[in-house]
Design an enzyme around this catalytic site. Structure first.
Site, short mmCIF file in Angstrom:
data_model
loop_
_atom_site.label_atom_id
_atom_site.label_comp_id
_atom_site.label_asym_id
_atom_site.label_seq_id
_atom_site.Cartn_x
_atom_site.Cartn_y
_atom_site.Cartn_z
N ASP A 407 0.76 -1.21 0.09
CA ASP A 407 0.02 -0.06 0.05
C ASP A 407 0.96 1.26 0.08
O ASP A 407 2.10 1.10 0.14
CB ASP A 407 -0.89 0.09 1.35
CG ASP A 407 -2.06 1.09 1.44
OD1 ASP A 407 -2.19 1.59 0.22
OD2 ASP A 407 -2.30 1.34 2.46
N GLU A 410 2.47 4.83 -3.80
CA GLU A 410 2.63 5.91 -5.14
C GLU A 410 3.67 6.73 -5.38
O GLU A 410 4.09 7.01 -6.60
CB GLU A 410 1.44 7.00 -5.00
CG GLU A 410 -0.16 6.47 -5.26
CD GLU A 410 -0.34 5.23 -4.10
OE1 GLU A 410 0.22 5.56 -2.98
OE2 GLU A 410 -1.02 4.25 -4.23
N ASP A 485 -8.91 4.06 -2.09
CA ASP A 485 -9.87 4.35 -1.06
C ASP A 485 -11.10 5.15 -1.68
O ASP A 485 -11.40 5.98 -1.62
CB ASP A 485 -9.28 5.26 -0.14
CG ASP A 485 -7.86 4.70 0.75
OD1 ASP A 485 -7.78 3.37 0.60
OD2 ASP A 485 -7.09 5.52 1.15
C1 GLC Z 1 -4.65 3.14 2.91
C2 GLC Z 1 -5.02 2.11 1.98
C3 GLC Z 1 -6.03 1.11 2.82
C4 GLC Z 1 -5.57 0.78 4.28
C5 GLC Z 1 -4.85 2.16 5.14
C6 GLC Z 1 -4.29 1.67 6.37
O1 GLC Z 1 -5.57 4.14 2.98
O2 GLC Z 1 -5.83 2.55 0.68
O3 GLC Z 1 -6.49 0.23 2.11
O4 GLC Z 1 -6.58 0.36 4.94
O5 GLC Z 1 -4.15 2.79 4.20
O6 GLC Z 1 -3.10 1.14 5.97
#
Ligand code: GLC
Length: 801
Positions: A407, A410, A485
């Site tokens: 995650d 980017e 998200d």
């Molecule tokens: C980001 C991700 C989400 C995750 C969060 C905490 O917002 O996109 O899926 O739950 O981080 O790790």
């Protein structure tokens, strides 16, 4: 920042006339009098690469997107010099290059129709600020031309009249118009006069696309640096364009383990261990199938990657094993930001070996993410990727975690206006040192790549499972993905449907959305409708942000729980069908989902459709996207389709009403299809499958169907240990013939097929299996047209009157 093509801008420079030409095997060079060189490479008969330089020589040729496994070679290459132009001919394409201005026109070699033509063509503007050029290409947008692709754009399926930007961005609660978001996939498809072509602009800088927005008859794309470097990929079928693009940028390195196609439950976050166990136990109690449970950032010690919070998870190995005993595979999140903490071993190793990204003037790139101030590995260095891969040893080999979720790659940085690294950050780019301007869009891909290699090594001989948020073209080789998200709204259900279809037509089929919505809370109805759609997405995961309430299948009312169970069960029943479709994707890049336009591009009615799609090859799906619906109007593509719920046959090529109360959704099966069906299991591998059901949908005509099977994990299938069965159905007014062709060395666990025939228009009078007549009682148990046959039958021949 340049946000338009600014074609009149006086800074724009143009190529001059061609003064010299050179041919080197499959590559041609056209030199102009002002140092512009056009390099044209014939990759395949239908794939041509165009590369331009303004300085007389090219940069070192390097791309993270193009795979070394891409097919190369052509049947024909002729080059002729005419008075005003050069002409290149392959067996599929004719390409003209004007001598006076280097403009390119591309035609279909067979019927000589014009496919694509430069408007101004290549032009550029020197960028004093960054050094180098802003490179631009403008093309004529043809009458009636439509545009598709570009990865995860949260927009209408047809991109015509719109402008986009590729710059991977952490986009919490993005909306319908938000652009850019998480991914940067610079590949689009143009379709006009029934012919489709693709353009893959392989440039990792900030890139822009304008699909006849600024000027009605011009489509252009440009980048804030790097080369004008694009591949023209001809169809004329969209499917062939996508398969060729996927071949160039890579198919997944292996099939996923079958469990990864099951249902996944996730939340930010399930902790402590007792909570995880409570959730997984409830799935088993309520008999809702589920294969994967996720650990979000709270499993870590202060959000330090590769650590565990021992208060919450005192013995992760034991827990993971206990979950596995219940059929749950544990997937854990790993982010790129490494906490600046002198007592933390990952940080220490990174620092000691100088693995972290640095600012232009030397200091490390420091930025805030979940753990506070972090440094970030430079995944564009082979030694850093190797190190990163090695970090997974304990998590995977020792503790037994089965999947990793990457995650914030980017990369996301908190509390800064641009949400990411500043432009000056340095990257190695595999020996082509550059700034973040060039490496930004591929950062997430290289992280996922390193993660993939770590998993592959430490879970061997099992197959790795990785999921990533950010991606550039080619990332599909290593990992699955989700759309980031999103929000629990009906509009977001519409967006999710389009995004996952669009990802599939952008070569990245293994995708899904956060079912139910990540931010905010869905109503039970929205949640149920979202699960219905998700059951037909290759990646099928519920995820939500914990502070917005619960999103487990039982968090709403009993009706919702029942609907959710029903659709998850349906997914598990369709696993052999989905696995077969996945094999086709891995084998030759065929998209797992086909939007209407991709399914039937010749029917103009499909060009602006958004909601309906084909799951695999023979199942038509249309989600319900509004509250209180009892059904909806939808488009049925040409051909005959069986309504899955009542076996009624409809004729397509038009819009019609489809009933779909809350426990149902529009779901049709192509007439003639043979759909393999599993019994419901609570998780993949729960049952030993000794019989496979084949749902046969009678059709007056011919239709082929397939069934792929193997060990559902491991790599033996690559060595030929798979079983591929092709069923050829031929239907006549009083006859039905099913022939089977078998391939591969795998001995399936199932011994028999239970053949259920739907829609047979005649009374059965005689049945022969491999030319031997069988007693009629065998085919009509319970009054249904159903029979059990040995899996190795060659032909079933049913006759009636
Ligand atoms: C980001 C991700 C989400 C995750 C969060 C905490 O917002 O996109 O899926 O739950 O981080 O790790």
């Amino acid at each position: 920042m340049i946000t338009n093509t600014d074609l009149e801008y006086k800074g724009n420079q143009l190529p001059a006339n061609i003064v010299k030409f050179k041919k080197d095997v499959d590559t041609l060079y056209f030199f102009t009098s002002n140092d512009v060189v056009l390099q044209i490479t014939i990759v395949r008969d239908s794939v041509i690469r165009f590369r331009y330089t303004t300085t007389g020589s090219f940069e070192k040729d390097f791309s993270y997107a193009i795979t070394k496994y891409a097919s190369r070679g052509y049947n024909k290459l002729e080059i002729e010099e005419h008075t005003n132009a050069f002409q290149i001919t392959t067996s599929k394409l004719i390409c003209n290059i004007n001598k006076s201005d280097l403009k390119v026109s591309i035609f279909d070699a067979k019927d000589k129709s014009l496919l694509n033509q430069d408007e101004i063509g290549f032009h550029w503007e020197e960028s004093y600020e960054h050094g180098g050029d802003i490179v631009k290409m403008s093309k004529v947008s043809n009458e009636g031309e439509s545009y598709y692709g570009l990865g995860d754009k949260s927009e209408h399926m047809n991109l015509k009249g719109k402008r986009f930007q590729n710059w991977a961005t952490d986009s919490y609660a993005y909306g319908k118009e938000t652009d850019p978001i998480y991914k940067a996939i610079p590949f689009f498809i143009g379709l006009h006069h029934k012919k489709a072509y693709g353009i893959f602009f392989d440039n990792s800088f900030r890139v822009f696309f304008d699909f006849a927005q600024e000027k009605r008859n011009v489509t252009s794309f440009w980048a804030h640096g790097g080369e004008m470097n694009y591949y023209f990929i001809y169809g004329p079928k969209m499917n062939d364009v996508i398969e060729n693009y996927t071949d160039l940028t890579g198919k997944p390195h292996s099939l996923p383990p079958l469990w990864a196609l099951g249902f996944h439950q996730c939340k930010w976050s399930y902790y402590p261990e007792s909570k995880v166990k409570e959730v997984t136990a409830k799935f088993r109690d309520l008999k809702i199938p589920c294969d994967a449970i996720y650990l979000d950032i709270d499993y870590m010690e202060g959000f330090r990657c590769f650590t565990w919070n021992k208060d919450y998870f005192p013995d992760p190995k034991r827990m993971v094993k206990e979950l596995a005993d219940q059929g749950f595979k544990t997937v854990a999140i790993i982010d790129p930001g490494i906490k600046v903490d002198k007592d933390y071993w990952v940080y220490q190793e990174g620092l000691k070996n100088d693995y972290f990204c640095r600012r232009a003037d030397g200091p490390y790139m420091k930025g805030k993410v979940w753990p506070g101030e972090c440094y970030f590995p430079d995944y564009t260095r082979p030694d850093v990727r190797e190190w990163w891969s090695g970090l997974f040893k304990e998590l995977i080999e020792e503790i037994g975690v089965k999947g990793v979720w990457n995650d914030m790659n980017e990369p996301a940085v908190m509390e800064v206006p641009n949400k990411t690294f500043p432009d000056d950050v340095r990257h190695d780019y595999d020996g082509n040192p550059c700034s973040h301007r060039k490496a930004h869009n591929i950062y997430g891909m290289q992280m996922a790549r390193a993660t993939y290699h770590g998993l592959k090594k430490f879970c061997y001989p099992k197959r790795p499972f990785v999921i990533t948020r950010s991606a550039y073209s080619g990332t599909q080789r290593y990992t699955s993905t989700w759309t980031g998200d999103n929000v629990a709204t009906w509009e977001h259900l519409w967006i999710a449907n389009i995004q996952v279809q669009r990802m599939a037509m952008s070569g990245f089929s293994f995708a899904g959305s956060d079912i139910g919505g990540f931010a905010e809370q869905p109503s039970g109805e929205l949640f149920a409708r979202w699960v219905q759609l998700g059951a037909f997405h290759p990646f099928f995961r519920v995820h939500s942000s914990g502070d917005h309430g619960d999103q487990e299948p039982w968090s709403f009312d009993e009706e919702v729980t029942n609907v959710v169970r029903k659709f998850i069960e349906l997914r598990y029943q369709l696993l052999p069908y989905l696995y077969t479709a996945f094999w086709n994707y891995v084998d030759h890049g065929e998209p797992l989902l086909k939007s209407m336009v991709l399914y039937d591009q010749d029917d103009q009615q499909t060009h602006y459709r958004t909601d309906e799609f084909i799951f695999g090859n023979q199942i038509l799906i249309c989600p319900i996207l509004e509250p209180n619906a009892k059904g909806r109007r939808m488009f049925i593509p040409r051909g005959k389709w069986y309504n899955f719920w009542n076996d009624k046959v409809v004729k397509g090529g038009r819009e019609m009403w489809a009933d779909a109360d809350i426990d149902s959704m529009p779901f049709f099966i192509k007439a003639g299809a043979i759909i393999p069906v599993y019994p419901v299991q609570q998780y993949v591998g729960e049952k030993e499958i000794d019989q496979m059901t084949l749902a046969v949908y009678y059709f007056e005509g011919k239709e082929d169907s397939q069934l792929f099977d193997d060990a559902h994990d491991g790599y033996d299938y690559i060595k030929g240990r798979y079983s591929l069965r092709t069923f050829k159905l031929t239907g006549k007014p009083t006859e039905l013939i099913i022939q089977q062709h078998k391939e591969g060395k795998y001995i399936t666990t199932y011994e028999t097929f239970k053949v259920n025939i739907h829609g047979l228009p005649f009374e059965i009078k005689e049945v022969q299996i491999d030319n031997v007549q069988i007693p009629l009682e065998q085919i009509k148990p319970n009054g249904k047209n159903s029979l059990v046959v040995d899996k190795n039958f060659n032909e079933i021949h049913i006759k009636g009157v």
